[in-house]
Write a protein that holds these residues in place. Structure first.
Motif, PDB file in Angstrom:
ATOM      1  N   LYS A   1       4.779  11.595 -16.645  1.00 15.03           N
ATOM      2  CA  LYS A   1       6.077  11.474 -17.196  1.00 15.03           C
ATOM      3  C   LYS A   1       6.906  10.547 -16.264  1.00 15.03           C
ATOM      4  O   LYS A   1       7.808   9.926 -16.661  1.00 15.03           O
ATOM      5  N   TRP A   2       6.601  10.700 -14.642  1.00  9.05           N
ATOM      6  CA  TRP A   2       7.261  10.053 -13.791  1.00  9.05           C
ATOM      7  C   TRP A   2       6.399   9.354 -13.028  1.00  9.05           C
ATOM      8  O   TRP A   2       5.097   9.805 -12.581  1.00  9.05           O
ATOM      9  N   VAL A   3       7.010   8.236 -12.319  1.00 11.26           N
ATOM     10  CA  VAL A   3       6.319   7.356 -11.073  1.00 11.26           C
ATOM     11  C   VAL A   3       7.128   7.419 -10.091  1.00 11.26           C
ATOM     12  O   VAL A   3       8.273   7.089 -10.282  1.00 11.26           O
ATOM     13  N   VAL A   4       6.820   7.816  -8.991  1.00  6.57           N
ATOM     14  CA  VAL A   4       7.478   8.044  -7.739  1.00  6.57           C
ATOM     15  C   VAL A   4       6.991   6.753  -7.129  1.00  6.57           C
ATOM     16  O   VAL A   4       5.809   6.643  -6.445  1.00  6.57           O
ATOM     17  N   HIS A   5       7.794   6.016  -6.674  1.00  7.06           N
ATOM     18  CA  HIS A   5       7.422   4.628  -5.805  1.00  7.06           C
ATOM     19  C   HIS A   5       7.697   4.687  -4.273  1.00  7.06           C
ATOM     20  O   HIS A   5       8.976   4.943  -4.180  1.00  7.06           O
ATOM     21  N   THR A   6       6.895   4.746  -3.618  1.00  5.43           N
ATOM     22  CA  THR A   6       7.375   4.744  -2.033  1.00  5.43           C
ATOM     23  C   THR A   6       6.402   3.991  -1.291  1.00  5.43           C
ATOM     24  O   THR A   6       5.168   3.815  -1.373  1.00  5.43           O
ATOM     25  N   PRO A   7       7.005   2.933  -0.491  1.00  2.00           N
ATOM     26  CA  PRO A   7       6.530   2.133   0.480  1.00  2.00           C
ATOM     27  C   PRO A   7       6.036   2.765   1.726  1.00  2.00           C
ATOM     28  O   PRO A   7       6.779   2.954   2.595  1.00  2.00           O
ATOM     29  N   GLY A   8       4.572   2.621   1.976  1.00  2.00           N
ATOM     30  CA  GLY A   8       4.136   3.172   3.101  1.00  2.00           C
ATOM     31  C   GLY A   8       4.459   2.085   4.398  1.00  2.00           C
ATOM     32  O   GLY A   8       4.529   0.917   4.193  1.00  2.00           O
ATOM     33  N   PRO A   9       3.851   2.335   5.502  1.00  2.00           N
ATOM     34  CA  PRO A   9       4.046   1.517   6.527  1.00  2.00           C
ATOM     35  C   PRO A   9       2.811   0.839   6.774  1.00  2.00           C
ATOM     36  O   PRO A   9       1.764   1.243   6.313  1.00  2.00           O
ATOM     37  N   VAL A  10       2.933  -0.491   7.243  1.00  4.11           N
ATOM     38  CA  VAL A  10       1.841  -1.341   7.768  1.00  4.11           C
ATOM     39  C   VAL A  10       1.515  -0.874   9.041  1.00  4.11           C
ATOM     40  O   VAL A  10       2.235  -0.629   9.826  1.00  4.11           O
TER      41      VAL A  10
ATOM     42  N   ARG B   1       0.115  -0.835  12.618  1.00  5.20           N
ATOM     43  CA  ARG B   1      -0.134  -1.784  13.982  1.00  5.20           C
ATOM     44  C   ARG B   1      -1.087  -0.848  14.875  1.00  5.20           C
ATOM     45  O   ARG B   1      -2.148  -1.318  15.052  1.00  5.20           O
ATOM     46  N   ASP B   2      -0.321   0.084  15.457  1.00  8.69           N
ATOM     47  CA  ASP B   2      -1.011   0.730  16.398  1.00  8.69           C
ATOM     48  C   ASP B   2      -0.841   2.235  16.470  1.00  8.69           C
ATOM     49  O   ASP B   2      -1.114   2.933  17.257  1.00  8.69           O
ATOM     50  N   GLY B   3      -0.033   2.849  15.474  1.00  9.70           N
ATOM     51  CA  GLY B   3       0.527   4.217  15.398  1.00  9.70           C
ATOM     52  C   GLY B   3       1.627   4.676  16.543  1.00  9.70           C
ATOM     53  O   GLY B   3       2.132   5.576  16.556  1.00  9.70           O
ATOM     54  N   LYS B   4       2.058   3.469  17.143  1.00  5.64           N
ATOM     55  CA  LYS B   4       3.278   3.738  18.239  1.00  5.64           C
ATOM     56  C   LYS B   4       4.601   3.313  17.871  1.00  5.64           C
ATOM     57  O   LYS B   4       5.293   2.947  18.636  1.00  5.64           O
ATOM     58  N   ARG B   5       4.667   2.657  16.558  1.00  2.84           N
ATOM     59  CA  ARG B   5       5.657   1.953  16.092  1.00  2.84           C
ATOM     60  C   ARG B   5       6.520   2.703  14.894  1.00  2.84           C
ATOM     61  O   ARG B   5       7.005   2.123  14.041  1.00  2.84           O
ATOM     62  N   GLY B   6       6.219   3.889  14.989  1.00  4.67           N
ATOM     63  CA  GLY B   6       7.061   5.012  14.080  1.00  4.67           C
ATOM     64  C   GLY B   6       6.092   5.003  12.503  1.00  4.67           C
ATOM     65  O   GLY B   6       6.768   5.575  11.787  1.00  4.67           O
ATOM     66  N   GLU B   7       5.014   4.450  12.502  1.00  2.00           N
ATOM     67  CA  GLU B   7       4.099   4.557  11.375  1.00  2.00           C
ATOM     68  C   GLU B   7       3.996   5.953  11.151  1.00  2.00           C
ATOM     69  O   GLU B   7       4.048   6.097  10.037  1.00  2.00           O
ATOM     70  N   PRO B   8       3.711   6.893  12.017  1.00  2.14           N
ATOM     71  CA  PRO B   8       3.266   8.261  11.414  1.00  2.14           C
ATOM     72  C   PRO B   8       4.450   8.982  10.998  1.00  2.14           C
ATOM     73  O   PRO B   8       4.479   9.659   9.727  1.00  2.14           O
ATOM     74  N   GLU B   9       5.828   8.638  11.404  1.00  2.00           N
ATOM     75  CA  GLU B   9       6.938   9.345  11.113  1.00  2.00           C
ATOM     76  C   GLU B   9       7.259   8.842   9.595  1.00  2.00           C
ATOM     77  O   GLU B   9       7.786   9.349   8.678  1.00  2.00           O
ATOM     78  N   LEU B  10       7.204   7.426   9.410  1.00  2.00           N
ATOM     79  CA  LEU B  10       7.429   6.990   8.194  1.00  2.00           C
ATOM     80  C   LEU B  10       6.394   7.225   7.146  1.00  2.00           C
ATOM     81  O   LEU B  10       6.731   7.409   5.773  1.00  2.00           O
ATOM     82  N   LEU B  11       5.176   7.334   7.426  1.00  2.00           N
ATOM     83  CA  LEU B  11       4.057   7.574   6.405  1.00  2.00           C
ATOM     84  C   LEU B  11       4.299   9.373   5.887  1.00  2.00           C
ATOM     85  O   LEU B  11       4.585   9.637   4.590  1.00  2.00           O
ATOM     86  N   ALA B  12       4.763  10.209   6.743  1.00  2.00           N
ATOM     87  CA  ALA B  12       5.218  11.555   6.676  1.00  2.00           C
ATOM     88  C   ALA B  12       6.380  11.648   5.750  1.00  2.00           C
ATOM     89  O   ALA B  12       6.248  12.377   4.748  1.00  2.00           O
ATOM     90  N   SER B  13       7.445  10.750   5.751  1.00  2.00           N
ATOM     91  CA  SER B  13       8.523  10.457   5.376  1.00  2.00           C
ATOM     92  C   SER B  13       8.278  10.173   3.770  1.00  2.00           C
ATOM     93  O   SER B  13       8.723  10.563   2.800  1.00  2.00           O
ATOM     94  N   CYS B  14       7.259   9.255   3.292  1.00  2.00           N
ATOM     95  CA  CYS B  14       6.843   8.921   2.064  1.00  2.00           C
ATOM     96  C   CYS B  14       6.211   9.956   1.401  1.00  2.00           C
ATOM     97  O   CYS B  14       6.596  10.114   0.151  1.00  2.00           O
ATOM     98  N   TYR B  15       5.523  10.858   2.017  1.00  2.00           N
ATOM     99  CA  TYR B  15       5.044  12.024   1.504  1.00  2.00           C
ATOM    100  C   TYR B  15       6.439  13.141   0.876  1.00  2.00           C
ATOM    101  O   TYR B  15       6.433  13.603  -0.305  1.00  2.00           O
ATOM    102  N   ARG B  16       7.146  13.268   1.905  1.00  2.00           N
ATOM    103  CA  ARG B  16       8.221  14.211   1.722  1.00  2.00           C
ATOM    104  C   ARG B  16       9.092  13.655   0.910  1.00  2.00           C
ATOM    105  O   ARG B  16       9.563  14.593  -0.051  1.00  2.00           O
ATOM    106  N   ARG B  17       9.486  12.511   0.825  1.00  2.00           N
ATOM    107  CA  ARG B  17      10.496  12.177  -0.166  1.00  2.00           C
ATOM    108  C   ARG B  17      10.180  11.927  -1.510  1.00  2.00           C
ATOM    109  O   ARG B  17      10.693  12.222  -2.413  1.00  2.00           O
ATOM    110  N   SER B  18       8.680  11.721  -1.638  1.00  2.00           N
ATOM    111  CA  SER B  18       8.013  11.427  -2.946  1.00  2.00           C
ATOM    112  C   SER B  18       8.200  12.886  -3.653  1.00  2.00           C
ATOM    113  O   SER B  18       8.257  12.876  -4.868  1.00  2.00           O
ATOM    114  N   LEU B  19       7.721  13.880  -2.900  1.00  2.00           N
ATOM    115  CA  LEU B  19       7.754  15.373  -3.358  1.00  2.00           C
ATOM    116  C   LEU B  19       8.843  15.673  -3.960  1.00  2.00           C
ATOM    117  O   LEU B  19       9.180  16.328  -4.933  1.00  2.00           O
ATOM    118  N   ALA B  20      10.082  15.322  -2.842  1.00  2.00           N
ATOM    119  CA  ALA B  20      11.418  15.981  -3.133  1.00  2.00           C
ATOM    120  C   ALA B  20      12.096  15.447  -4.595  1.00  2.00           C
ATOM    121  O   ALA B  20      12.563  16.053  -5.512  1.00  2.00           O
TER     122      ALA B  20
END
Length: 170
Positions: free
Chosen positions: A72-81, A83-102
């Protein structure tokens, strides 16, 4: 309530769940991989609705109707590219899952399927991405009065095994 988890190898566009998550780009106007497959399967109405949304920031999410999809629904979430895991990528990826679920839960979804966000052309290492996905979803579900069924829809058996091993851990 105990979460219901499923790990499957399948085409996410074929799943009969309330919401599927699209590993989108920031324009929300379609692309390659999962994003392109979802846009093709949903039909031109999805692109038309996405054009009205004004894009989406990495780590955030927006929701549309599913149109020609079983979902019924599509939740669109842009994940991070990755680079090295030290530029906020883990936090951005976790946010994709939390925001999508919410967003899915706000719409009343009782089931949601996630692809392996950022692990394709965005280069996120599969095991690190899966650990973040499972952790973020567990954390988000803990705060909900009713927990939807969560499906981790993988493209390969190898990815599915990674998720299954992580889900076995407490």
């Amino acid at each position: 309530m105990v979460p219901r988890w499923n790990v499957i190898v399948a085409d996410i566009t074929t799943l009969s769940v309330d919401a599927i998550v699209n590993a989108a780009n920031t324009t929300l106007l379609g692309g390659g991989g999962v994003d392109g497959a979802i846009h093709r399967a949903a039909g031109p109405e999805l692109l038309a609705e996405c054009r009205t949304l004004g894009g989406c920031a990495t780590g955030d999410a927006k929701i549309t109707r599913g149109y020609r999809l079983p979902a019924k629904w599509v939740v669109h979430t842009p994940g991070p590219v990755y680079r090295d895991g030290k530029r906020g990528e883990p936090e951005l990826l976790a946010s994709c899952y939390r925001r999508s679920l919410a967003l899915a839960v706000e719409k009343g979804a009782k089931s949601i399927a996630f692809p392996c966000i950022s692990t394709g052309v965005y280069g996120y290492p599969a095991e690190k991405a899966a650990e973040i996905a499972v952790s973020a979803v567990r954390e988000a579900l803990a705060g909900l009065p009713e927990t939807p069924e969560v499906v981790f829809c993988c493209f390969s058996q190898k990815s599915a095994e990674i998720y299954e091993n992580i889900l076995k851990k407490p």
